[in-house]
Motif scaffolding. Structure first.
Motif, PDB file in Angstrom:
ATOM      1  N   GLU A  85       9.826  -5.668  10.443  1.00  0.00           N
ATOM      2  CA  GLU A  85       9.820  -4.601   9.432  1.00  0.00           C
ATOM      3  C   GLU A  85       9.218  -5.073   8.109  1.00  0.00           C
ATOM      4  O   GLU A  85       8.703  -4.265   7.329  1.00  0.00           O
ATOM      5  CB  GLU A  85      11.242  -4.078   9.202  1.00  0.00           C
ATOM      6  N   LEU A  88       5.680  -4.026   7.852  1.00  0.00           N
ATOM      7  CA  LEU A  88       5.498  -2.621   7.494  1.00  0.00           C
ATOM      8  C   LEU A  88       5.655  -2.411   5.987  1.00  0.00           C
ATOM      9  O   LEU A  88       4.843  -1.743   5.335  1.00  0.00           O
ATOM     10  CB  LEU A  88       6.549  -1.810   8.256  1.00  0.00           C
ATOM     11  N   LEU A  89       6.701  -3.012   5.440  1.00  0.00           N
ATOM     12  CA  LEU A  89       6.951  -2.861   4.001  1.00  0.00           C
ATOM     13  C   LEU A  89       5.836  -3.533   3.200  1.00  0.00           C
ATOM     14  O   LEU A  89       5.379  -3.001   2.180  1.00  0.00           O
ATOM     15  CB  LEU A  89       8.324  -3.442   3.640  1.00  0.00           C
ATOM     16  N   ARG A  92       2.713  -1.253   3.276  1.00  0.00           N
ATOM     17  CA  ARG A  92       2.845  -0.088   2.387  1.00  0.00           C
ATOM     18  C   ARG A  92       2.670  -0.513   0.931  1.00  0.00           C
ATOM     19  O   ARG A  92       1.953   0.127   0.167  1.00  0.00           O
ATOM     20  CB  ARG A  92       4.223   0.557   2.588  1.00  0.00           C
ATOM     21  N   ARG A 102       5.881  13.764   5.555  1.00  0.00           N
ATOM     22  CA  ARG A 102       6.403  13.950   6.905  1.00  0.00           C
ATOM     23  C   ARG A 102       6.624  15.441   7.173  1.00  0.00           C
ATOM     24  O   ARG A 102       7.676  15.981   6.854  1.00  0.00           O
ATOM     25  CB  ARG A 102       7.714  13.162   7.061  1.00  0.00           C
ATOM     26  N   ARG A 130       8.458  11.605   0.786  1.00  0.00           N
ATOM     27  CA  ARG A 130       9.325  10.435   0.607  1.00  0.00           C
ATOM     28  C   ARG A 130       8.633   9.387  -0.262  1.00  0.00           C
ATOM     29  O   ARG A 130       7.509   8.992   0.055  1.00  0.00           O
ATOM     30  CB  ARG A 130       9.651   9.862   2.004  1.00  0.00           C
ATOM     31  N   TYR A 137      14.711  -0.472  -1.151  1.00  0.00           N
ATOM     32  CA  TYR A 137      13.933  -1.241  -0.184  1.00  0.00           C
ATOM     33  C   TYR A 137      13.264  -2.455  -0.837  1.00  0.00           C
ATOM     34  O   TYR A 137      13.033  -3.468  -0.183  1.00  0.00           O
ATOM     35  CB  TYR A 137      12.823  -0.376   0.429  1.00  0.00           C
ATOM     36  N   ASP A 236      14.020   8.454   4.178  1.00  0.00           N
ATOM     37  CA  ASP A 236      14.038   7.841   5.504  1.00  0.00           C
ATOM     38  C   ASP A 236      15.093   8.515   6.376  1.00  0.00           C
ATOM     39  O   ASP A 236      14.819   8.940   7.497  1.00  0.00           O
ATOM     40  CB  ASP A 236      14.348   6.337   5.367  1.00  0.00           C
ATOM     41  N   GLU A 269       1.197   6.988  10.794  1.00  0.00           N
ATOM     42  CA  GLU A 269       2.115   6.453  11.808  1.00  0.00           C
ATOM     43  C   GLU A 269       3.182   7.481  12.139  1.00  0.00           C
ATOM     44  O   GLU A 269       3.569   8.283  11.301  1.00  0.00           O
ATOM     45  CB  GLU A 269       2.786   5.164  11.294  1.00  0.00           C
ATOM     46  N   VAL A 271       6.986   8.820  12.775  1.00  0.00           N
ATOM     47  CA  VAL A 271       8.208   8.529  12.025  1.00  0.00           C
ATOM     48  C   VAL A 271       9.150   7.630  12.838  1.00  0.00           C
ATOM     49  O   VAL A 271       9.902   6.839  12.275  1.00  0.00           O
ATOM     50  CB  VAL A 271       8.896   9.858  11.626  1.00  0.00           C
TER      51      VAL A 271
HETATM   52  C1  IPM Z   1      10.373   4.326   8.905  1.00  0.00           C
HETATM   53  C2  IPM Z   1      11.187   3.132   9.349  1.00  0.00           C
HETATM   54  C3  IPM Z   1      11.045   1.992   8.361  1.00  0.00           C
HETATM   55  C4  IPM Z   1      11.609   2.469   7.031  1.00  0.00           C
HETATM   56  C5  IPM Z   1      11.695   0.659   8.773  1.00  0.00           C
HETATM   57  C6  IPM Z   1      11.261   0.215  10.131  1.00  0.00           C
HETATM   58  C7  IPM Z   1      11.412  -0.410   7.757  1.00  0.00           C
HETATM   59  O1  IPM Z   1      12.523   3.483   9.557  1.00  0.00           O
HETATM   60  O2  IPM Z   1       9.153   4.186   8.764  1.00  0.00           O
HETATM   61  O3  IPM Z   1      10.932   5.406   8.729  1.00  0.00           O
HETATM   62  O4  IPM Z   1      12.833   2.418   6.813  1.00  0.00           O
HETATM   63  O5  IPM Z   1      10.815   2.885   6.189  1.00  0.00           O
END
Ligand code: IPM
Ligand code: NAD
Ligand code: MN
Length: 346
Positions: A85, A88-89, A92, A102, A130, A137, A236, A269, A271
């Motif tokens: 994860e 991903l963070l 972003r 979304r 969002r 986070y 989220d 991506e 959700v």
């Molecule tokens: C999302 C996921 C991510 C988030 C996780 C995997 C870090 O739940 O993209 O919704 O919490 O943003």
């Protein structure tokens, strides 16, 4: 010239839903796909979830298409160990993608696939906006043997830009979600959203909704909502809840965007996550991924006609009976691809 797309299949069902998506895109236009290792797969290969090379490749692309990351193999409560994860963070944040859109629009063909009654969800058409690069986070984290903390902080500038994005996307109303009865960040959030509204978007209705009430109203009267604006963690949680209005988390796409003034490629991506419980079985619903690719065509590449063709093919396939197991059917991922492909060319 071909559009340069970085693709990040990631982990779990990620590669299973990415491959059919690229096949669909190949029918729709001229794309150069550049695939990279990301998430848990990158931890295995390089020790980190996102390498500098992959981040640089994403920065140089026209758009980034991501499937999902994570899985039990990399699950750990040890803060010194890498996690998928984090990739991903990091992506972003590294791309400055502060706005995550979304859309939640249940398709008529799936009204009866939702656990909620048809009368409840009919006509729902809302957008979760969002905030994606701030809040709890990204605040400081601490951990000792007997305590832990995660700091939640927001600046006025961070709230202003996401509020503008929400008001710009709204047709009639923004429902701004917060916990202003308890949290200081929420009180700042509420003040700043109110100021942006009064100054720049007085023609749009603004309501402030406490997050616990918002979670309830989303199920009680989803039609009420137009744009749901929320900070990172609230957004989220509420979006996974909202997914059930569409029948399955396997239906919800997303677009993550940055500033128009400092162009950065968008990230597209689904959700949902890597669904480790069904990975490797060939039964994942690829539609959220297909619809994320459609969002990439529209918001990332300016290909609105192609986006519409893809969305139309998905809708027709569902109307004609396509149902993967998460939607109560028996179709496999490959059959979902065939069903959508057939409607794309006709
Ligand atoms: C999302 C996921 C991510 C988030 C996780 C995997 C870090 O739940 O993209 O919704 O919490 O943003
Ligand atoms: P999940 O979204 O992966 O799965 C939740 C449930 O929904 C599971 O039962 C799963 O089988 C089902 N599901 C999800 N997507 C589906 C699809 N396309 N078709 C059919 N069924 C689907 O959430 P989780 O189980 O809490 O998380 C699993 C891993 O994914 C964790 O490591 C988490 O951190 C990660 N995750 C990643 C992302 C991302 O990459 N953007 C998003 C959320 C979770
Ligand atoms: Mn999530």
């Amino acid at each position: 010239m071909a559009h340069r797309i970085v693709t990040l299949p990631g982990d779990g069902i990620g590669p299973e839903i990415m491959a059919p998506t690229l096949e669909l895109l190949g029918r729709l236009g001229d794309f150069d796909f550049e695939q990279h290792t990301f998430g848990g797969a990158s931890i295995d290969a390089h020790g980190v979830a996102l390498t500098d090379e992959v981040l640089a490749a994403c920065r140089g692309a026209d758009a980034v298409l991501l499937a999902a990351v994570g899985g039990p193999k990399w699950d750990t409560t040890d803060p010194s160990k890498p996690r998928p994860e984090q990739g991903l963070l990091g992506l972003r944040k590294g791309l400055g993608l502060y706005a995550n859109l979304r859309p939640v629009k249940p398709l008529p063909a799936l009204y009866d696939a939702s656990p909620l009654r048809r009368e409840r969800i009919e006509g729902t058409d809302l957008l979760v906006v969002r905030e994606l690069t701030g809040g709890i986070y990204f605040g400081e984290k601490t951990r000792t043997a007997t305590s832990a903390s995660d700091v939640c902080s927001y600046t006025t500038a961070e709230v202003e830009r996401i509020a503008r994005m929400a008001f710009s996307a709204a047709r009639s109303r923004v429902s701004s979600v917060d916990k202003a009865n308890v949290l200081e960040t929420s009180r700042l959030w509420r003040e700043v959203v109110g100021a942006v509204h009064a100054r720049e978007f007085p023609h749009i209705e603004l309501e402030h909704v406490l997050v616990d009430n918002a979670a309830m109203q989303l199920i009680a009267s989803p039609r009420h909502f137009d744009v749901l604006l929320a900070e990172n963690m609230f957004g989220d949680i509420l979006s996974d809840e909202a997914a059930m209005l569409t029948g399955s988390i396997g239906m919800l796409p997303s677009a993550s965007l940055g500033d128009q003034n400092s162009p950065t490629p968008g990230l597209f991506e689904p959700v949902h996550g890597s669904a480790p419980d069904i990975a490797g079985q060939g039964i994942a619903n690829p539609l959220a991924m297909f619809l994320s690719a459609a969002m990439m065509l529209r918001h990332g590449l300016g290909l609105a006609d192609e986006a519409q063709a893809l969305e139309g093919a998905v809708e027709t396939a569902l109307a004609d009976g396509l149902r993967t197991p998460d939607l109560g059917g028996g179709a496999r991922t490959g059959e979902a691809l065939e069903a959508v492909l057939a409607r794309l060319s006709s």
